[in-house]
Design a protein around this motif. Structure first.
Motif, PDB file in Angstrom:
ATOM      1  N   UNK A   1      31.006  37.219  46.501  1.00  0.00           N
ATOM      2  CA  UNK A   1      31.894  36.367  45.709  1.00  0.00           C
ATOM      3  C   UNK A   1      32.647  37.217  44.703  1.00  0.00           C
ATOM      4  N   UNK A   2      33.954  37.149  44.760  1.00  0.00           N
ATOM      5  CA  UNK A   2      34.814  37.869  43.827  1.00  0.00           C
ATOM      6  C   UNK A   2      35.240  36.890  42.734  1.00  0.00           C
ATOM      7  N   UNK A   3      34.748  37.138  41.524  1.00  0.00           N
ATOM      8  CA  UNK A   3      35.101  36.278  40.396  1.00  0.00           C
ATOM      9  C   UNK A   3      35.598  37.161  39.262  1.00  0.00           C
ATOM     10  N   UNK A   4      36.874  37.023  38.936  1.00  0.00           N
ATOM     11  CA  UNK A   4      37.526  37.874  37.953  1.00  0.00           C
ATOM     12  C   UNK A   4      38.066  37.018  36.815  1.00  0.00           C
ATOM     13  N   UNK A   5      37.787  37.443  35.590  1.00  0.00           N
ATOM     14  CA  UNK A   5      38.316  36.792  34.400  1.00  0.00           C
ATOM     15  C   UNK A   5      38.905  37.883  33.500  1.00  0.00           C
ATOM     16  N   UNK A   6      40.173  37.739  33.160  1.00  0.00           N
ATOM     17  CA  UNK A   6      40.863  38.674  32.265  1.00  0.00           C
ATOM     18  C   UNK A   6      40.663  40.125  32.695  1.00  0.00           C
ATOM     19  N   UNK A   7      40.805  40.383  33.990  1.00  0.00           N
ATOM     20  CA  UNK A   7      40.733  41.744  34.504  1.00  0.00           C
ATOM     21  C   UNK A   7      39.340  42.312  34.655  1.00  0.00           C
TER      22      UNK A   7
ATOM     23  N   UNK B   1      28.931  52.817  38.121  1.00  0.00           N
ATOM     24  CA  UNK B   1      27.754  51.955  37.929  1.00  0.00           C
ATOM     25  C   UNK B   1      27.522  51.005  39.094  1.00  0.00           C
ATOM     26  N   UNK B   2      28.358  51.104  40.154  1.00  0.00           N
ATOM     27  CA  UNK B   2      28.307  50.127  41.234  1.00  0.00           C
ATOM     28  C   UNK B   2      27.999  50.781  42.587  1.00  0.00           C
ATOM     29  N   UNK B   3      27.688  49.947  43.564  1.00  0.00           N
ATOM     30  CA  UNK B   3      27.357  50.414  44.915  1.00  0.00           C
ATOM     31  C   UNK B   3      28.607  50.952  45.622  1.00  0.00           C
ATOM     32  N   UNK B   4      28.411  51.782  46.673  1.00  0.00           N
ATOM     33  CA  UNK B   4      29.569  52.337  47.388  1.00  0.00           C
ATOM     34  C   UNK B   4      30.521  51.281  47.949  1.00  0.00           C
ATOM     35  N   UNK B   5      30.018  50.219  48.544  1.00  0.00           N
ATOM     36  CA  UNK B   5      30.919  49.194  49.081  1.00  0.00           C
ATOM     37  C   UNK B   5      31.662  48.483  47.944  1.00  0.00           C
ATOM     38  N   UNK B   6      31.009  48.313  46.815  1.00  0.00           N
ATOM     39  CA  UNK B   6      31.675  47.703  45.657  1.00  0.00           C
ATOM     40  C   UNK B   6      32.815  48.583  45.162  1.00  0.00           C
ATOM     41  N   UNK B   7      32.664  49.905  45.269  1.00  0.00           N
ATOM     42  CA  UNK B   7      33.746  50.809  44.854  1.00  0.00           C
ATOM     43  C   UNK B   7      35.002  50.573  45.685  1.00  0.00           C
ATOM     44  N   UNK B   8      34.824  50.356  46.991  1.00  0.00           N
ATOM     45  CA  UNK B   8      35.977  50.074  47.851  1.00  0.00           C
ATOM     46  C   UNK B   8      36.666  48.778  47.421  1.00  0.00           C
ATOM     47  N   UNK B   9      35.874  47.795  47.080  1.00  0.00           N
ATOM     48  CA  UNK B   9      36.412  46.502  46.640  1.00  0.00           C
ATOM     49  C   UNK B   9      37.140  46.664  45.308  1.00  0.00           C
ATOM     50  N   UNK B  10      36.557  47.441  44.394  1.00  0.00           N
ATOM     51  CA  UNK B  10      37.217  47.710  43.112  1.00  0.00           C
ATOM     52  C   UNK B  10      38.574  48.375  43.351  1.00  0.00           C
ATOM     53  N   UNK B  11      38.635  49.319  44.296  1.00  0.00           N
ATOM     54  CA  UNK B  11      39.904  49.998  44.604  1.00  0.00           C
ATOM     55  C   UNK B  11      40.949  48.989  45.079  1.00  0.00           C
ATOM     56  N   UNK B  12      40.545  48.102  45.981  1.00  0.00           N
ATOM     57  CA  UNK B  12      41.467  47.083  46.491  1.00  0.00           C
ATOM     58  C   UNK B  12      41.958  46.174  45.368  1.00  0.00           C
ATOM     59  N   UNK B  13      41.037  45.721  44.530  1.00  0.00           N
ATOM     60  CA  UNK B  13      41.410  44.837  43.424  1.00  0.00           C
ATOM     61  C   UNK B  13      42.320  45.543  42.428  1.00  0.00           C
ATOM     62  N   UNK B  14      42.105  46.825  42.220  1.00  0.00           N
ATOM     63  CA  UNK B  14      42.956  47.606  41.331  1.00  0.00           C
ATOM     64  C   UNK B  14      44.380  47.698  41.894  1.00  0.00           C
ATOM     65  N   UNK B  15      44.469  47.953  43.228  1.00  0.00           N
ATOM     66  CA  UNK B  15      45.778  48.017  43.887  1.00  0.00           C
ATOM     67  C   UNK B  15      46.509  46.677  43.766  1.00  0.00           C
ATOM     68  N   UNK B  16      45.758  45.598  43.788  1.00  0.00           N
ATOM     69  CA  UNK B  16      46.346  44.258  43.678  1.00  0.00           C
ATOM     70  C   UNK B  16      46.649  43.878  42.226  1.00  0.00           C
ATOM     71  N   UNK B  17      46.330  44.796  41.293  1.00  0.00           N
ATOM     72  CA  UNK B  17      46.538  44.579  39.858  1.00  0.00           C
ATOM     73  C   UNK B  17      45.713  43.401  39.331  1.00  0.00           C
ATOM     74  N   UNK B  18      44.531  43.207  39.906  1.00  0.00           N
ATOM     75  CA  UNK B  18      43.630  42.122  39.485  1.00  0.00           C
ATOM     76  C   UNK B  18      42.533  42.642  38.560  1.00  0.00           C
ATOM     77  N   UNK B  19      42.268  43.956  38.604  1.00  0.00           N
ATOM     78  CA  UNK B  19      41.148  44.532  37.872  1.00  0.00           C
ATOM     79  C   UNK B  19      41.647  45.477  36.803  1.00  0.00           C
ATOM     80  N   UNK B  20      41.172  45.294  35.573  1.00  0.00           N
ATOM     81  CA  UNK B  20      41.577  46.147  34.449  1.00  0.00           C
ATOM     82  C   UNK B  20      40.942  47.527  34.577  1.00  0.00           C
TER      83      UNK B  20
END
Length: 133
Positions: free
Chosen positions: A10-16, A114-133
């Motif tokens: 589950x991807x739940x993002x609040x204020x980046x 601080x996160x798992x390898x698969x989570x790092x890939x997800x963080x990269x995607x969210x960053x590219x989408x400008x969803x993650x601070x």
């Protein structure tokens, strides 16, 4: 041949910041979710796992896919791969750790160490989408 661990997250993002969880006795954070049980759909798994881990109920009709990501499984032997289908979704209830979850944390892109390898890939995607601070 790789062993694949089939998970839903589950991807739940609040204020980046993205909601992540840490299991008891573990120092690594994960995006909340878990393994599919036989016969479950992605959404069945999402609803069940999030209710078990975070004490809230996912609204299935709001689920929208982010994508599926694969990486080596954290803490497992080489050749074990996590395949994680990720969904955005609304929920009802109050977030609080349950079951094996010891802590919830709101992480940013800077917390990748601080996160798992698969989570790092997800963080990269969210960053590219400008969803993650």
């Amino acid at each position: 041949m790789a062993t694949i661990i089939d998970k839903i997250a589950w991807i739940y993002i609040v204020e980046g910041r993205i909601l992540c969880a840490r299991s008891k006795g573990n120092d690594t954070y994960y995006i909340p979710g878990g393994k599919r049980e036989p016969g479950e759909t992605d959404i069945d798994t999402l609803v069940r796992e999030i209710e078990e881990e975070l004490s809230v109920r996912i609204k299935p009709e709001t689920a929208a896919p982010l994508g599926t990501f694969e990486a080596g499984a954290h803490g497992k032997p080489e050749g074990v791969v996590v395949k994680m289908a990720c969904y955005f979704a609304d929920f009802e209830g109050e977030l609080r750790p349950a079951s094996e979850i010891e802590e919830l944390a709101w992480l940013t892109y800077k917390d990748r160490d601080r996160i798992s390898p698969v989570s790092r890939l997800i963080f990269e995607q969210l960053r590219e989408m400008k969803r993650l601070a």
